[in-house]
Motif scaffolding. Structure first.
Motif, PDB file in Angstrom:
ATOM      1  N   GLY A 493       0.777  -1.230   0.000  1.00  0.00           N
ATOM      2  CA  GLY A 493       0.000   0.000   0.000  1.00  0.00           C
ATOM      3  C   GLY A 493       0.806   1.276   0.000  1.00  0.00           C
ATOM      4  N   GLU A 494       2.146   1.184  -0.055  1.00  0.00           N
ATOM      5  CA  GLU A 494       3.005   2.365  -0.053  1.00  0.00           C
ATOM      6  C   GLU A 494       3.850   2.395  -1.318  1.00  0.00           C
ATOM      7  N   PRO A 495       4.126   3.618  -1.851  1.00  0.00           N
ATOM      8  CA  PRO A 495       4.978   3.701  -3.042  1.00  0.00           C
ATOM      9  C   PRO A 495       6.458   3.622  -2.687  1.00  0.00           C
ATOM     10  N   TYR A 496       7.210   2.897  -3.492  1.00  0.00           N
ATOM     11  CA  TYR A 496       8.671   2.828  -3.386  1.00  0.00           C
ATOM     12  C   TYR A 496       9.240   3.025  -4.793  1.00  0.00           C
ATOM     13  N   ALA A 497      10.534   3.360  -4.867  1.00  0.00           N
ATOM     14  CA  ALA A 497      11.148   3.638  -6.168  1.00  0.00           C
ATOM     15  C   ALA A 497      12.415   2.811  -6.359  1.00  0.00           C
ATOM     16  N   PHE A 498      12.519   2.191  -7.547  1.00  0.00           N
ATOM     17  CA  PHE A 498      13.746   1.528  -7.982  1.00  0.00           C
ATOM     18  C   PHE A 498      14.424   2.433  -9.019  1.00  0.00           C
ATOM     19  N   PRO A 499      15.647   2.909  -8.798  1.00  0.00           N
ATOM     20  CA  PRO A 499      16.348   3.647  -9.859  1.00  0.00           C
ATOM     21  C   PRO A 499      16.460   2.783 -11.111  1.00  0.00           C
ATOM     22  N   LEU A 500      16.104   3.340 -12.255  1.00  0.00           N
ATOM     23  CA  LEU A 500      16.081   2.551 -13.491  1.00  0.00           C
ATOM     24  C   LEU A 500      17.431   1.942 -13.822  1.00  0.00           C
ATOM     25  N   VAL A 501      18.513   2.638 -13.440  1.00  0.00           N
ATOM     26  CA  VAL A 501      19.842   2.153 -13.800  1.00  0.00           C
ATOM     27  C   VAL A 501      20.120   0.776 -13.213  1.00  0.00           C
ATOM     28  N   HIS A 502      19.425   0.410 -12.132  1.00  0.00           N
ATOM     29  CA  HIS A 502      19.677  -0.873 -11.474  1.00  0.00           C
ATOM     30  C   HIS A 502      18.681  -1.958 -11.880  1.00  0.00           C
ATOM     31  N   ILE A 503      17.757  -1.631 -12.764  1.00  0.00           N
ATOM     32  CA  ILE A 503      16.736  -2.608 -13.148  1.00  0.00           C
ATOM     33  C   ILE A 503      17.178  -3.344 -14.405  1.00  0.00           C
ATOM     34  N   ASN A 504      17.229  -4.668 -14.303  1.00  0.00           N
ATOM     35  CA  ASN A 504      17.517  -5.484 -15.480  1.00  0.00           C
ATOM     36  C   ASN A 504      16.300  -5.571 -16.398  1.00  0.00           C
ATOM     37  N   ARG A 505      15.157  -5.822 -15.784  1.00  0.00           N
ATOM     38  CA  ARG A 505      13.911  -5.905 -16.534  1.00  0.00           C
ATOM     39  C   ARG A 505      12.751  -6.007 -15.559  1.00  0.00           C
ATOM     40  N   THR A 506      11.540  -5.800 -16.056  1.00  0.00           N
ATOM     41  CA  THR A 506      10.328  -6.028 -15.264  1.00  0.00           C
ATOM     42  C   THR A 506       9.446  -7.000 -16.034  1.00  0.00           C
ATOM     43  N   LEU A 507       8.637  -7.750 -15.300  1.00  0.00           N
ATOM     44  CA  LEU A 507       7.756  -8.708 -15.966  1.00  0.00           C
ATOM     45  C   LEU A 507       6.634  -9.107 -15.032  1.00  0.00           C
ATOM     46  N   ARG A 508       5.606  -9.660 -15.616  1.00  0.00           N
ATOM     47  CA  ARG A 508       4.524 -10.277 -14.852  1.00  0.00           C
ATOM     48  C   ARG A 508       4.485 -11.760 -15.224  1.00  0.00           C
ATOM     49  N   CYS A 509       4.267 -12.596 -14.254  1.00  0.00           N
ATOM     50  CA  CYS A 509       4.194 -14.032 -14.546  1.00  0.00           C
ATOM     51  C   CYS A 509       3.158 -14.676 -13.643  1.00  0.00           C
ATOM     52  N   ASN A 510       2.655 -15.816 -14.064  1.00  0.00           N
ATOM     53  CA  ASN A 510       1.680 -16.563 -13.279  1.00  0.00           C
ATOM     54  C   ASN A 510       2.383 -17.437 -12.251  1.00  0.00           C
ATOM     55  N   ARG A 511       1.651 -17.796 -11.247  1.00  0.00           N
ATOM     56  CA  ARG A 511       2.232 -18.605 -10.168  1.00  0.00           C
ATOM     57  C   ARG A 511       2.783 -19.919 -10.688  1.00  0.00           C
ATOM     58  N   ASP A 512       2.131 -20.521 -11.682  1.00  0.00           N
ATOM     59  CA  ASP A 512       2.598 -21.825 -12.168  1.00  0.00           C
ATOM     60  C   ASP A 512       3.887 -21.720 -12.978  1.00  0.00           C
ATOM     61  N   GLU A 513       4.346 -20.485 -13.285  1.00  0.00           N
ATOM     62  CA  GLU A 513       5.614 -20.309 -13.988  1.00  0.00           C
ATOM     63  C   GLU A 513       6.802 -20.290 -13.028  1.00  0.00           C
ATOM     64  N   VAL A 514       6.523 -20.244 -11.733  1.00  0.00           N
ATOM     65  CA  VAL A 514       7.582 -20.225 -10.725  1.00  0.00           C
ATOM     66  C   VAL A 514       8.016 -21.651 -10.421  1.00  0.00           C
ATOM     67  N   GLU A 515       9.321 -21.897 -10.489  1.00  0.00           N
ATOM     68  CA  GLU A 515       9.880 -23.220 -10.203  1.00  0.00           C
ATOM     69  C   GLU A 515      10.429 -23.246  -8.781  1.00  0.00           C
ATOM     70  N   ARG A 516      10.466 -24.444  -8.209  1.00  0.00           N
ATOM     71  CA  ARG A 516      10.945 -24.592  -6.835  1.00  0.00           C
ATOM     72  C   ARG A 516      11.952 -25.734  -6.759  1.00  0.00           C
ATOM     73  N   VAL A 517      13.084 -25.434  -6.158  1.00  0.00           N
ATOM     74  CA  VAL A 517      14.124 -26.437  -5.972  1.00  0.00           C
ATOM     75  C   VAL A 517      14.700 -26.258  -4.576  1.00  0.00           C
ATOM     76  N   GLU A 518      14.629 -27.333  -3.762  1.00  0.00           N
ATOM     77  CA  GLU A 518      15.193 -27.333  -2.412  1.00  0.00           C
ATOM     78  C   GLU A 518      14.735 -26.117  -1.601  1.00  0.00           C
ATOM     79  N   GLY A 519      13.462 -25.789  -1.718  1.00  0.00           N
ATOM     80  CA  GLY A 519      12.918 -24.709  -0.918  1.00  0.00           C
ATOM     81  C   GLY A 519      13.098 -23.326  -1.502  1.00  0.00           C
ATOM     82  N   HIS A 520      13.932 -23.190  -2.528  1.00  0.00           N
ATOM     83  CA  HIS A 520      14.132 -21.897  -3.175  1.00  0.00           C
ATOM     84  C   HIS A 520      13.268 -21.808  -4.414  1.00  0.00           C
ATOM     85  N   GLN A 521      12.823 -20.583  -4.723  1.00  0.00           N
ATOM     86  CA  GLN A 521      11.949 -20.385  -5.864  1.00  0.00           C
ATOM     87  C   GLN A 521      12.600 -19.463  -6.877  1.00  0.00           C
ATOM     88  N   PHE A 522      12.371 -19.738  -8.138  1.00  0.00           N
ATOM     89  CA  PHE A 522      13.025 -18.952  -9.173  1.00  0.00           C
ATOM     90  C   PHE A 522      12.215 -19.018 -10.454  1.00  0.00           C
TER      91      PHE A 522
END
Length: 760
Positions: A493-522
Motif C-alpha cells: 500500500g506504499e509507493p517505493y522507487a527503484f532507480p532505473l539504472v539498477h533494473i535489469n527488466r520487469t515482468l509479470r508471470c503466473n504462479r505456475d511459472e515459478v519453479e521450486r528447488v530445495e525450498g528456493h523459488q526462481f
C-alpha cells in the motif's frame, strides 16, 4: 565567460586560447598520421598555430611565439607539398603542442624565469622543427616558405590587438579570420548557483503535477453536483404534494442554484485545465533548459584520449587505433568529470593487457593494428558507455587459478562460480592478472577505482570477455545527477522507487511459472535461473495473499541477480532526490527519499543493500514462498556481522560461514557496520581494515569503547600482513587478526569456533 572579458588577465586569455587551439592541433596531427596530405587538416593546423602565435605576441611571450611560428612554417610547407609530415615529424610537433600548453599554464610573472630555465629545451625543440623543413624539396622552397611565414608575422603586428584577442576568445575564432558574431553568448555562472537553479527547476517539475489531482477533484465535485440535481428532481413531486403553496417554488430555486454552481464549476475547471497545461509546459521547458545548461558533449571529457593512445601504443611497440562514437552525446558535467579518469584507465588496460603486439596479431591472422572502440549513447533514459577491444580477451582458467592463488576463494568455491561472479574479482583492490609490475600496470590499482566511481554516480558496470576475441566494459550511468529516473512500485500500500539504472527488466508471470528447488523459488530468464523474493518479506512488512499473478522487478549486479515481487507497477517518474537526515544513519535497504506529485513521501531503494538483504535471506534459509509475504520464523543460534567494502569478499566470507550453520549479516563499511552492530545482537564481528568513511581500526575502537558492545569478539581479516598492521589491529581491541588467505585453509572458521563455538 561573458561578452565582457575585462575581468580576465592577459595570461588567462592566452591560456583559454591555447587550450582551445591545442585541442585542434592534437586532433589534427593525429589525423595527419593517417592522411598526411589532407588539405582541410593542414589548413586547420596552420590556423591554430597562427592563432597561438598572435596571442603570444600580444603578451610578449617570445618563447611561445618562436615555437608557434616554427610549427606554422611546418604546416605551410606541408600545404605547399614541400614536405610530407611523417610519424617522426608528428612526434616533434606534438612535443611543441605540449610545451605551448605548459607555457599557457604558467602563473602571472613566472614566464621569464620559466623561459630562462627551459631555454635549452626550447632551442632543441625549435631546431627539431626546423629540421623538418630541411626534409623539403629544396632551398628555394624552404626560403619561400620562410619568407611567407615572416611576411605573415609582419602582417600580424599590424592587425592584431588586445580587443582582437578578447574577441577571438569570446567568439571561438582562430584569431586571424573574419568577425562573425557568435549566436551563443556564454555567461559565467558558479556551479553552486547553477545547482540551486536546477534544484528549483526540479522542484517545479514535480510541484506542478499537484494541479492534476486538484483538477480531478473538481471533476468529481462536478459529478456529485449532477447527482444532487437528480436527487432534487426526484424530490420535487413529493415536496410539491406535501407543501403545494411553496414546495414547488423552493425545489425549483434549489435546482436553479445547483445549475449556477454547475456552470461556475465548469468555467473554473476549464480555466484550471488551461492553467495546468500552461504551467506544465513552462515547468517542463524550464527544467529541461536548466538541465541542458549542465550538459556537455561527451567529446569534451576525452580531449586527450587519442594522443594518450598513440603515445602509449608507441611506447609499447604496438599499433593501436581508437575509434570514438557518440562525441555529441550529452552528459551531465559532474558525471563527465568523474568518468574521464576511469575511462582513461580502461583504455590503458586495453592497450597494455588486451591488445597483442603486431607480430602476435599477424600470427593469429588479425590485422597488425589493434582497435579500441569507445562509444557513448543514450539508451532508455540512461547513458551507456562502452569500452571494447579486439585483443586477446581473458583466459577464465587463468583467472580462476589467480583467484585461488591469491587466497580469495577455495577451488571448490571457484568451481561453483558463474562467469560473471568470477569476473567480479577483477574489481577487487590490488587484484591484477599481470605477473610483473610496469610503469603502466600490474600494481592492481585501477578497476576497483572504476567500480567505485560507477557506484558513486548510481551506476552499474558490466564486463564480458572471450579468449582471443577481446574484452568489453559497459558502464550504465544516469544522464544527469539532478534527478533519479525511477520505476515506482506499490508494496503493502506504499509507493517505493527503484532507480532505473539498477533494473535489469520487469515482468509479470503466473504462479505456475515459478519453479521450486530445495525450498528456493526462481524463474528462468534468458536460460538463467533468477531467484525470487517477496519485497514485503525483505522489508519486514505484513504479507498478503497473491492473486496468482506476480509483478516482478529484476535487479542485480555481476555478482547476483534476483527478482523482487511487488504488489504493482506504478509507472516511471523523474524524482528529485532528498537526502535522508544524518541522524537516521544508514537506513537498511534505502538510499534516499522523494516527494510524489500529491506531496506524499516515498523511499528510494538502495539496490546494492537490497540485494545483500535478499542474499542474506537466501543464505540463511529464511526466505519464504514466492508470495507477497510470509517471512519464516526460523532462528539461528549464533549471529555474525561481516564488514567489508568488497562485495565479493563479503560474499565469500558470508557463504563460508553460512555453510557452517551461522547466521550472517553484512555491512559495506565501518560506518554501516557500526550502525548495524548497534541495532542488533551479534555474537561476533568480522571486519576488514581499508574501507571508506570509517576504516576497520576506527570501527573496532568504537565497538570496544561501547559498554554494551565491548564484550563482542572481533576478528580483523585484512590483506595487510605486516607485524605493524597486526599490532595496530590488536591494540585497537581486535581479538584476532587474520589475513585473507585464511579463506583457503579454513583458519577463519577455526578462529570463529574458538571465539564463539560452533553454530549448533
Amino acid at each position: 565567460m561573458s561578452g565582457d572579458l575585462s575581468g580576465f588577465s592577459m595570461m588567462e586569455l592566452f591560456r583559454i586560447e591555447t587550450e582551445n587551439q591545442a585541442a585542434v592541433l592534437t586532433e589534427g596531427l593525429l589525423e595527419l598520421e593517417r592522411d598526411p596530405t589532407s588539405a582541410a587538416t593542414l589548413e586547420a593546423l596552420m590556423r591554430a598555430a597562427h592563432s597561438i602565435k598572435g596571442a603570444a605576441r600580444i603578451i610578449s611571450l617570445d618563447g611561445a611565439v618562436r615555437i608557434a611560428h616554427q610549427m606554422e612554417d611546418c604546416f605551410v610547407a606541408a600545404q605547399g607539398r614541400e614536405v610530407t609530415l611523417g610519424a617522426a615529424d608528428v612526434d616533434v610537433l606534438l612535443s611543441g603542442v605540449d610545451m605551448l600548453s605548459q607555457i599557457s599554464n604558467l602563473k602571472e610573472g613566472d614566464a621569464s624565469a620559466w623561459f630562462e630555465g627551459h631555454a635549452e629545451a626550447m632551442d632543441a625543440l625549435v631546431a627539431a622543427m626546423a629540421a623538418i623543413l630541411d626534409g623539403g624539396s629544396g632551398d628555394v622552397g624552404k626560403q619561400d616558405s620562410a619568407n611567407r611565414a615572416v611576411q605573415k608575422g609582419d602582417e600580424e603586428d599590424e592587425m592584431t590587438s588586445v580587443p582582437e584577442v578578447k574577441a577571438a576568445v569570446r567568439e571561438g575564432r582562430d584569431g586571424d579570420g573574419g568577425r562573425e558574431e557568435s549566436k551563443d553568448r556564454v555567461l559565467r555562472l558558479s556551479s553552486e548557483h547553477l545547482d540551486r537553479m536546477l534544484a528549483l527547476a526540479s522542484e517545479m517539475q514535480v510541484g506542478w503535477q499537484w494541479l492534476r489531482p486538484f483538477s480531478d477533484s473538481m471533476l468529481m465535485l462536478k459529478r456529485r453536483l449532477g447527482e444532487l440535481e437528480k436527487m432534487l428532481a426526484g424530490l420535487e413531486p413529493a415536496v410539491t404534494q406535501a407543501d403545494p403553496s411553496t414546495g414547488s417554488y423552493r425545489i425549483k430555486s434549489a435546482r436553479s442554484k445547483a445549475e449556477q454552481c454547475r456552470a461556475l464549476l465548469a468555467e473554473q475547471q476549464e480555466e484550471l485545465e488551461m492553467h495546468s497545461r500552461s504551467v506544465s509546459g513552462l515547468s517542463h521547458r524550464l527544467y529541461h533548459q536548466t538541465v541542458a545548461s549542465r550538459m556537455r558533449p561527451f567529446g569534451d571529457g576525452i580531449p586527450g584520449f587519442r594522443r594518450m593512445v598513440r603515445d602509449l601504443a608507441k611506447d609499447l611497440g604496438k599499433k593501436v587505433r581508437l575509434d570514438v562514437s557518440g562525441l555529441e552525446t550529452t552528459v551531465d558535467r559532474d558525471i563527465l568529470e568523474k568518468i574521464e579518469s576511469p575511462l582513461n584507465h580502461l583504455i590503458r588496460n586495453a592497450i597494455d593487457h588486451g591488445l597483442e603486439s603486431p607480430v602476435e596479431r599477424r600470427d593469429q591472422g588479425k590485422p597488425e593494428e589493434g582497435v579500441i572502440q569507445l562509444e557513448a549513447i543514450h539508451q532508455s533514459g540512461m547513458l551507456r558507455i562502452s569500452v571494447s577491444d579486439d585483443g586477446r580477451g581473458l583466459d577464465l582458467d587463468a583467472l580462476r587459478a589467480k583467484v585461488i592463488r591469491n587466497g580469495h576463494a577455495t577451488k571448490e568455491m571457484v568451481d561453483r562460480m558463474t562467469e560473471s561472479e568470477l569476473m567480479s574479482f577483477l574489481f577487487l583492490p590490488k587484484f591484477t592478472m599481470k605477473e610483473s609490475v610496469t610503469e603502466i600496470s600490474g600494481r592492481g590499482v585501477g578497476l576497483d577505482i572504476v567500480a567505485s566511481m560507477v557506484r558513486d554516480v548510481r551506476g552499474n558496470i558490466h564486463c564480458t570477455a572471450q579468449q582471443g576475441n577481446g574484452m568489453r566494459f559497459e558502464l550504465l550511468l544516469p544522464i544527469t545527477l539532478s534527478v533519479v529516473r525511477s520505476l515506482l512500485v506499490n508494496i503493502a500500500g506504499e509507493p517505493y522507487a527503484f532507480p532505473l539504472v539498477h533494473i535489469n527488466r520487469t515482468l509479470r508471470c503466473n504462479r505456475d511459472e515459478v519453479e521450486r528447488v530445495e525450498g528456493h523459488q526462481f524463474i528462468t530468464l534468458d536460460g538463467q535461473q533468477v531467484g525470487l523474493a517477496s519485497a514485503r518479506e525483505v522489508l519486514g512488512l505484513p504479507g498478503a495473499d497473491s492473486d496468482g499473478c506476480y509483478s516482478i522487478v529484476v535487479v542485480g549486479t555481476m555478482e547476483s541477480r534476483y527478482g523482487l515481487i511487488v504488489d504493482d507497477f506504478l509507472g516511471e517518474r523523474d524524482l528529485v532526490e532528498k537526502v535522508l537526515h544524518p541522524r537516521l544513519g544508514k537506513v537498511k535497504d534505502i538510499s534516499a527519499a522523494a516527494v510524489t506529485a500529491d506531496g506524499s513521501p516515498l523511499l528510494i531503494f538502495d539496490v546494492s543493500d537490497l540485494l545483500r538483504s535478499v542474499a542474506k535471506l537466501v543464505g540463511d534459509g529464511k526466505l519464504g514462498r514466492a508470495s507477497h509475504g510470509g517471512a519464516s520464523s526460523k532462528a539461528v543460534a549464533k549471529r555474525i556481522l561481516v564488514v567489508d567494502d568488497s562485495l565479493t569478499v563479503r560474499e565469500v566470507e558470508r557463504k563460508l560461514l553460512v555453510s557452517k550453520g551461522y547466521e550472517v549479516e553484512v555491512a559495506v563499511d565501518g560506518m554501516d557496520g557500526l550502525n548495524t552492530v548497534r541495532s542488533g545482537a551479534f555474537d561476533l564481528v568480522i571486519s576488514d581494515v581499508d574501507m571508506p568513511r570509517m576504516d576497520g581500526i576506527e570501527f573496532v575502537s568504537h565497538i570496544k569503547r561501547d559498554a554494551r558492545l565491548r564484550d563482542t569478539p572481533v576478528i580483523i581479516v585484512s590483506y595487510k600482513e605486516s607485524d605493524e598492521d597486526r599490532m595496530r589491529g590488536l591494540e585497537a581491541g581486535a581479538d584476532s587478526y587474520l589475513t585473507k588467505s585464511s579463506f583457503h585453509d579454513e583458519t577463519l572458521v577455526e578462529t570463529v569456533e574458538d571465539l564463539i563455538g560452533k553454530a549448533s
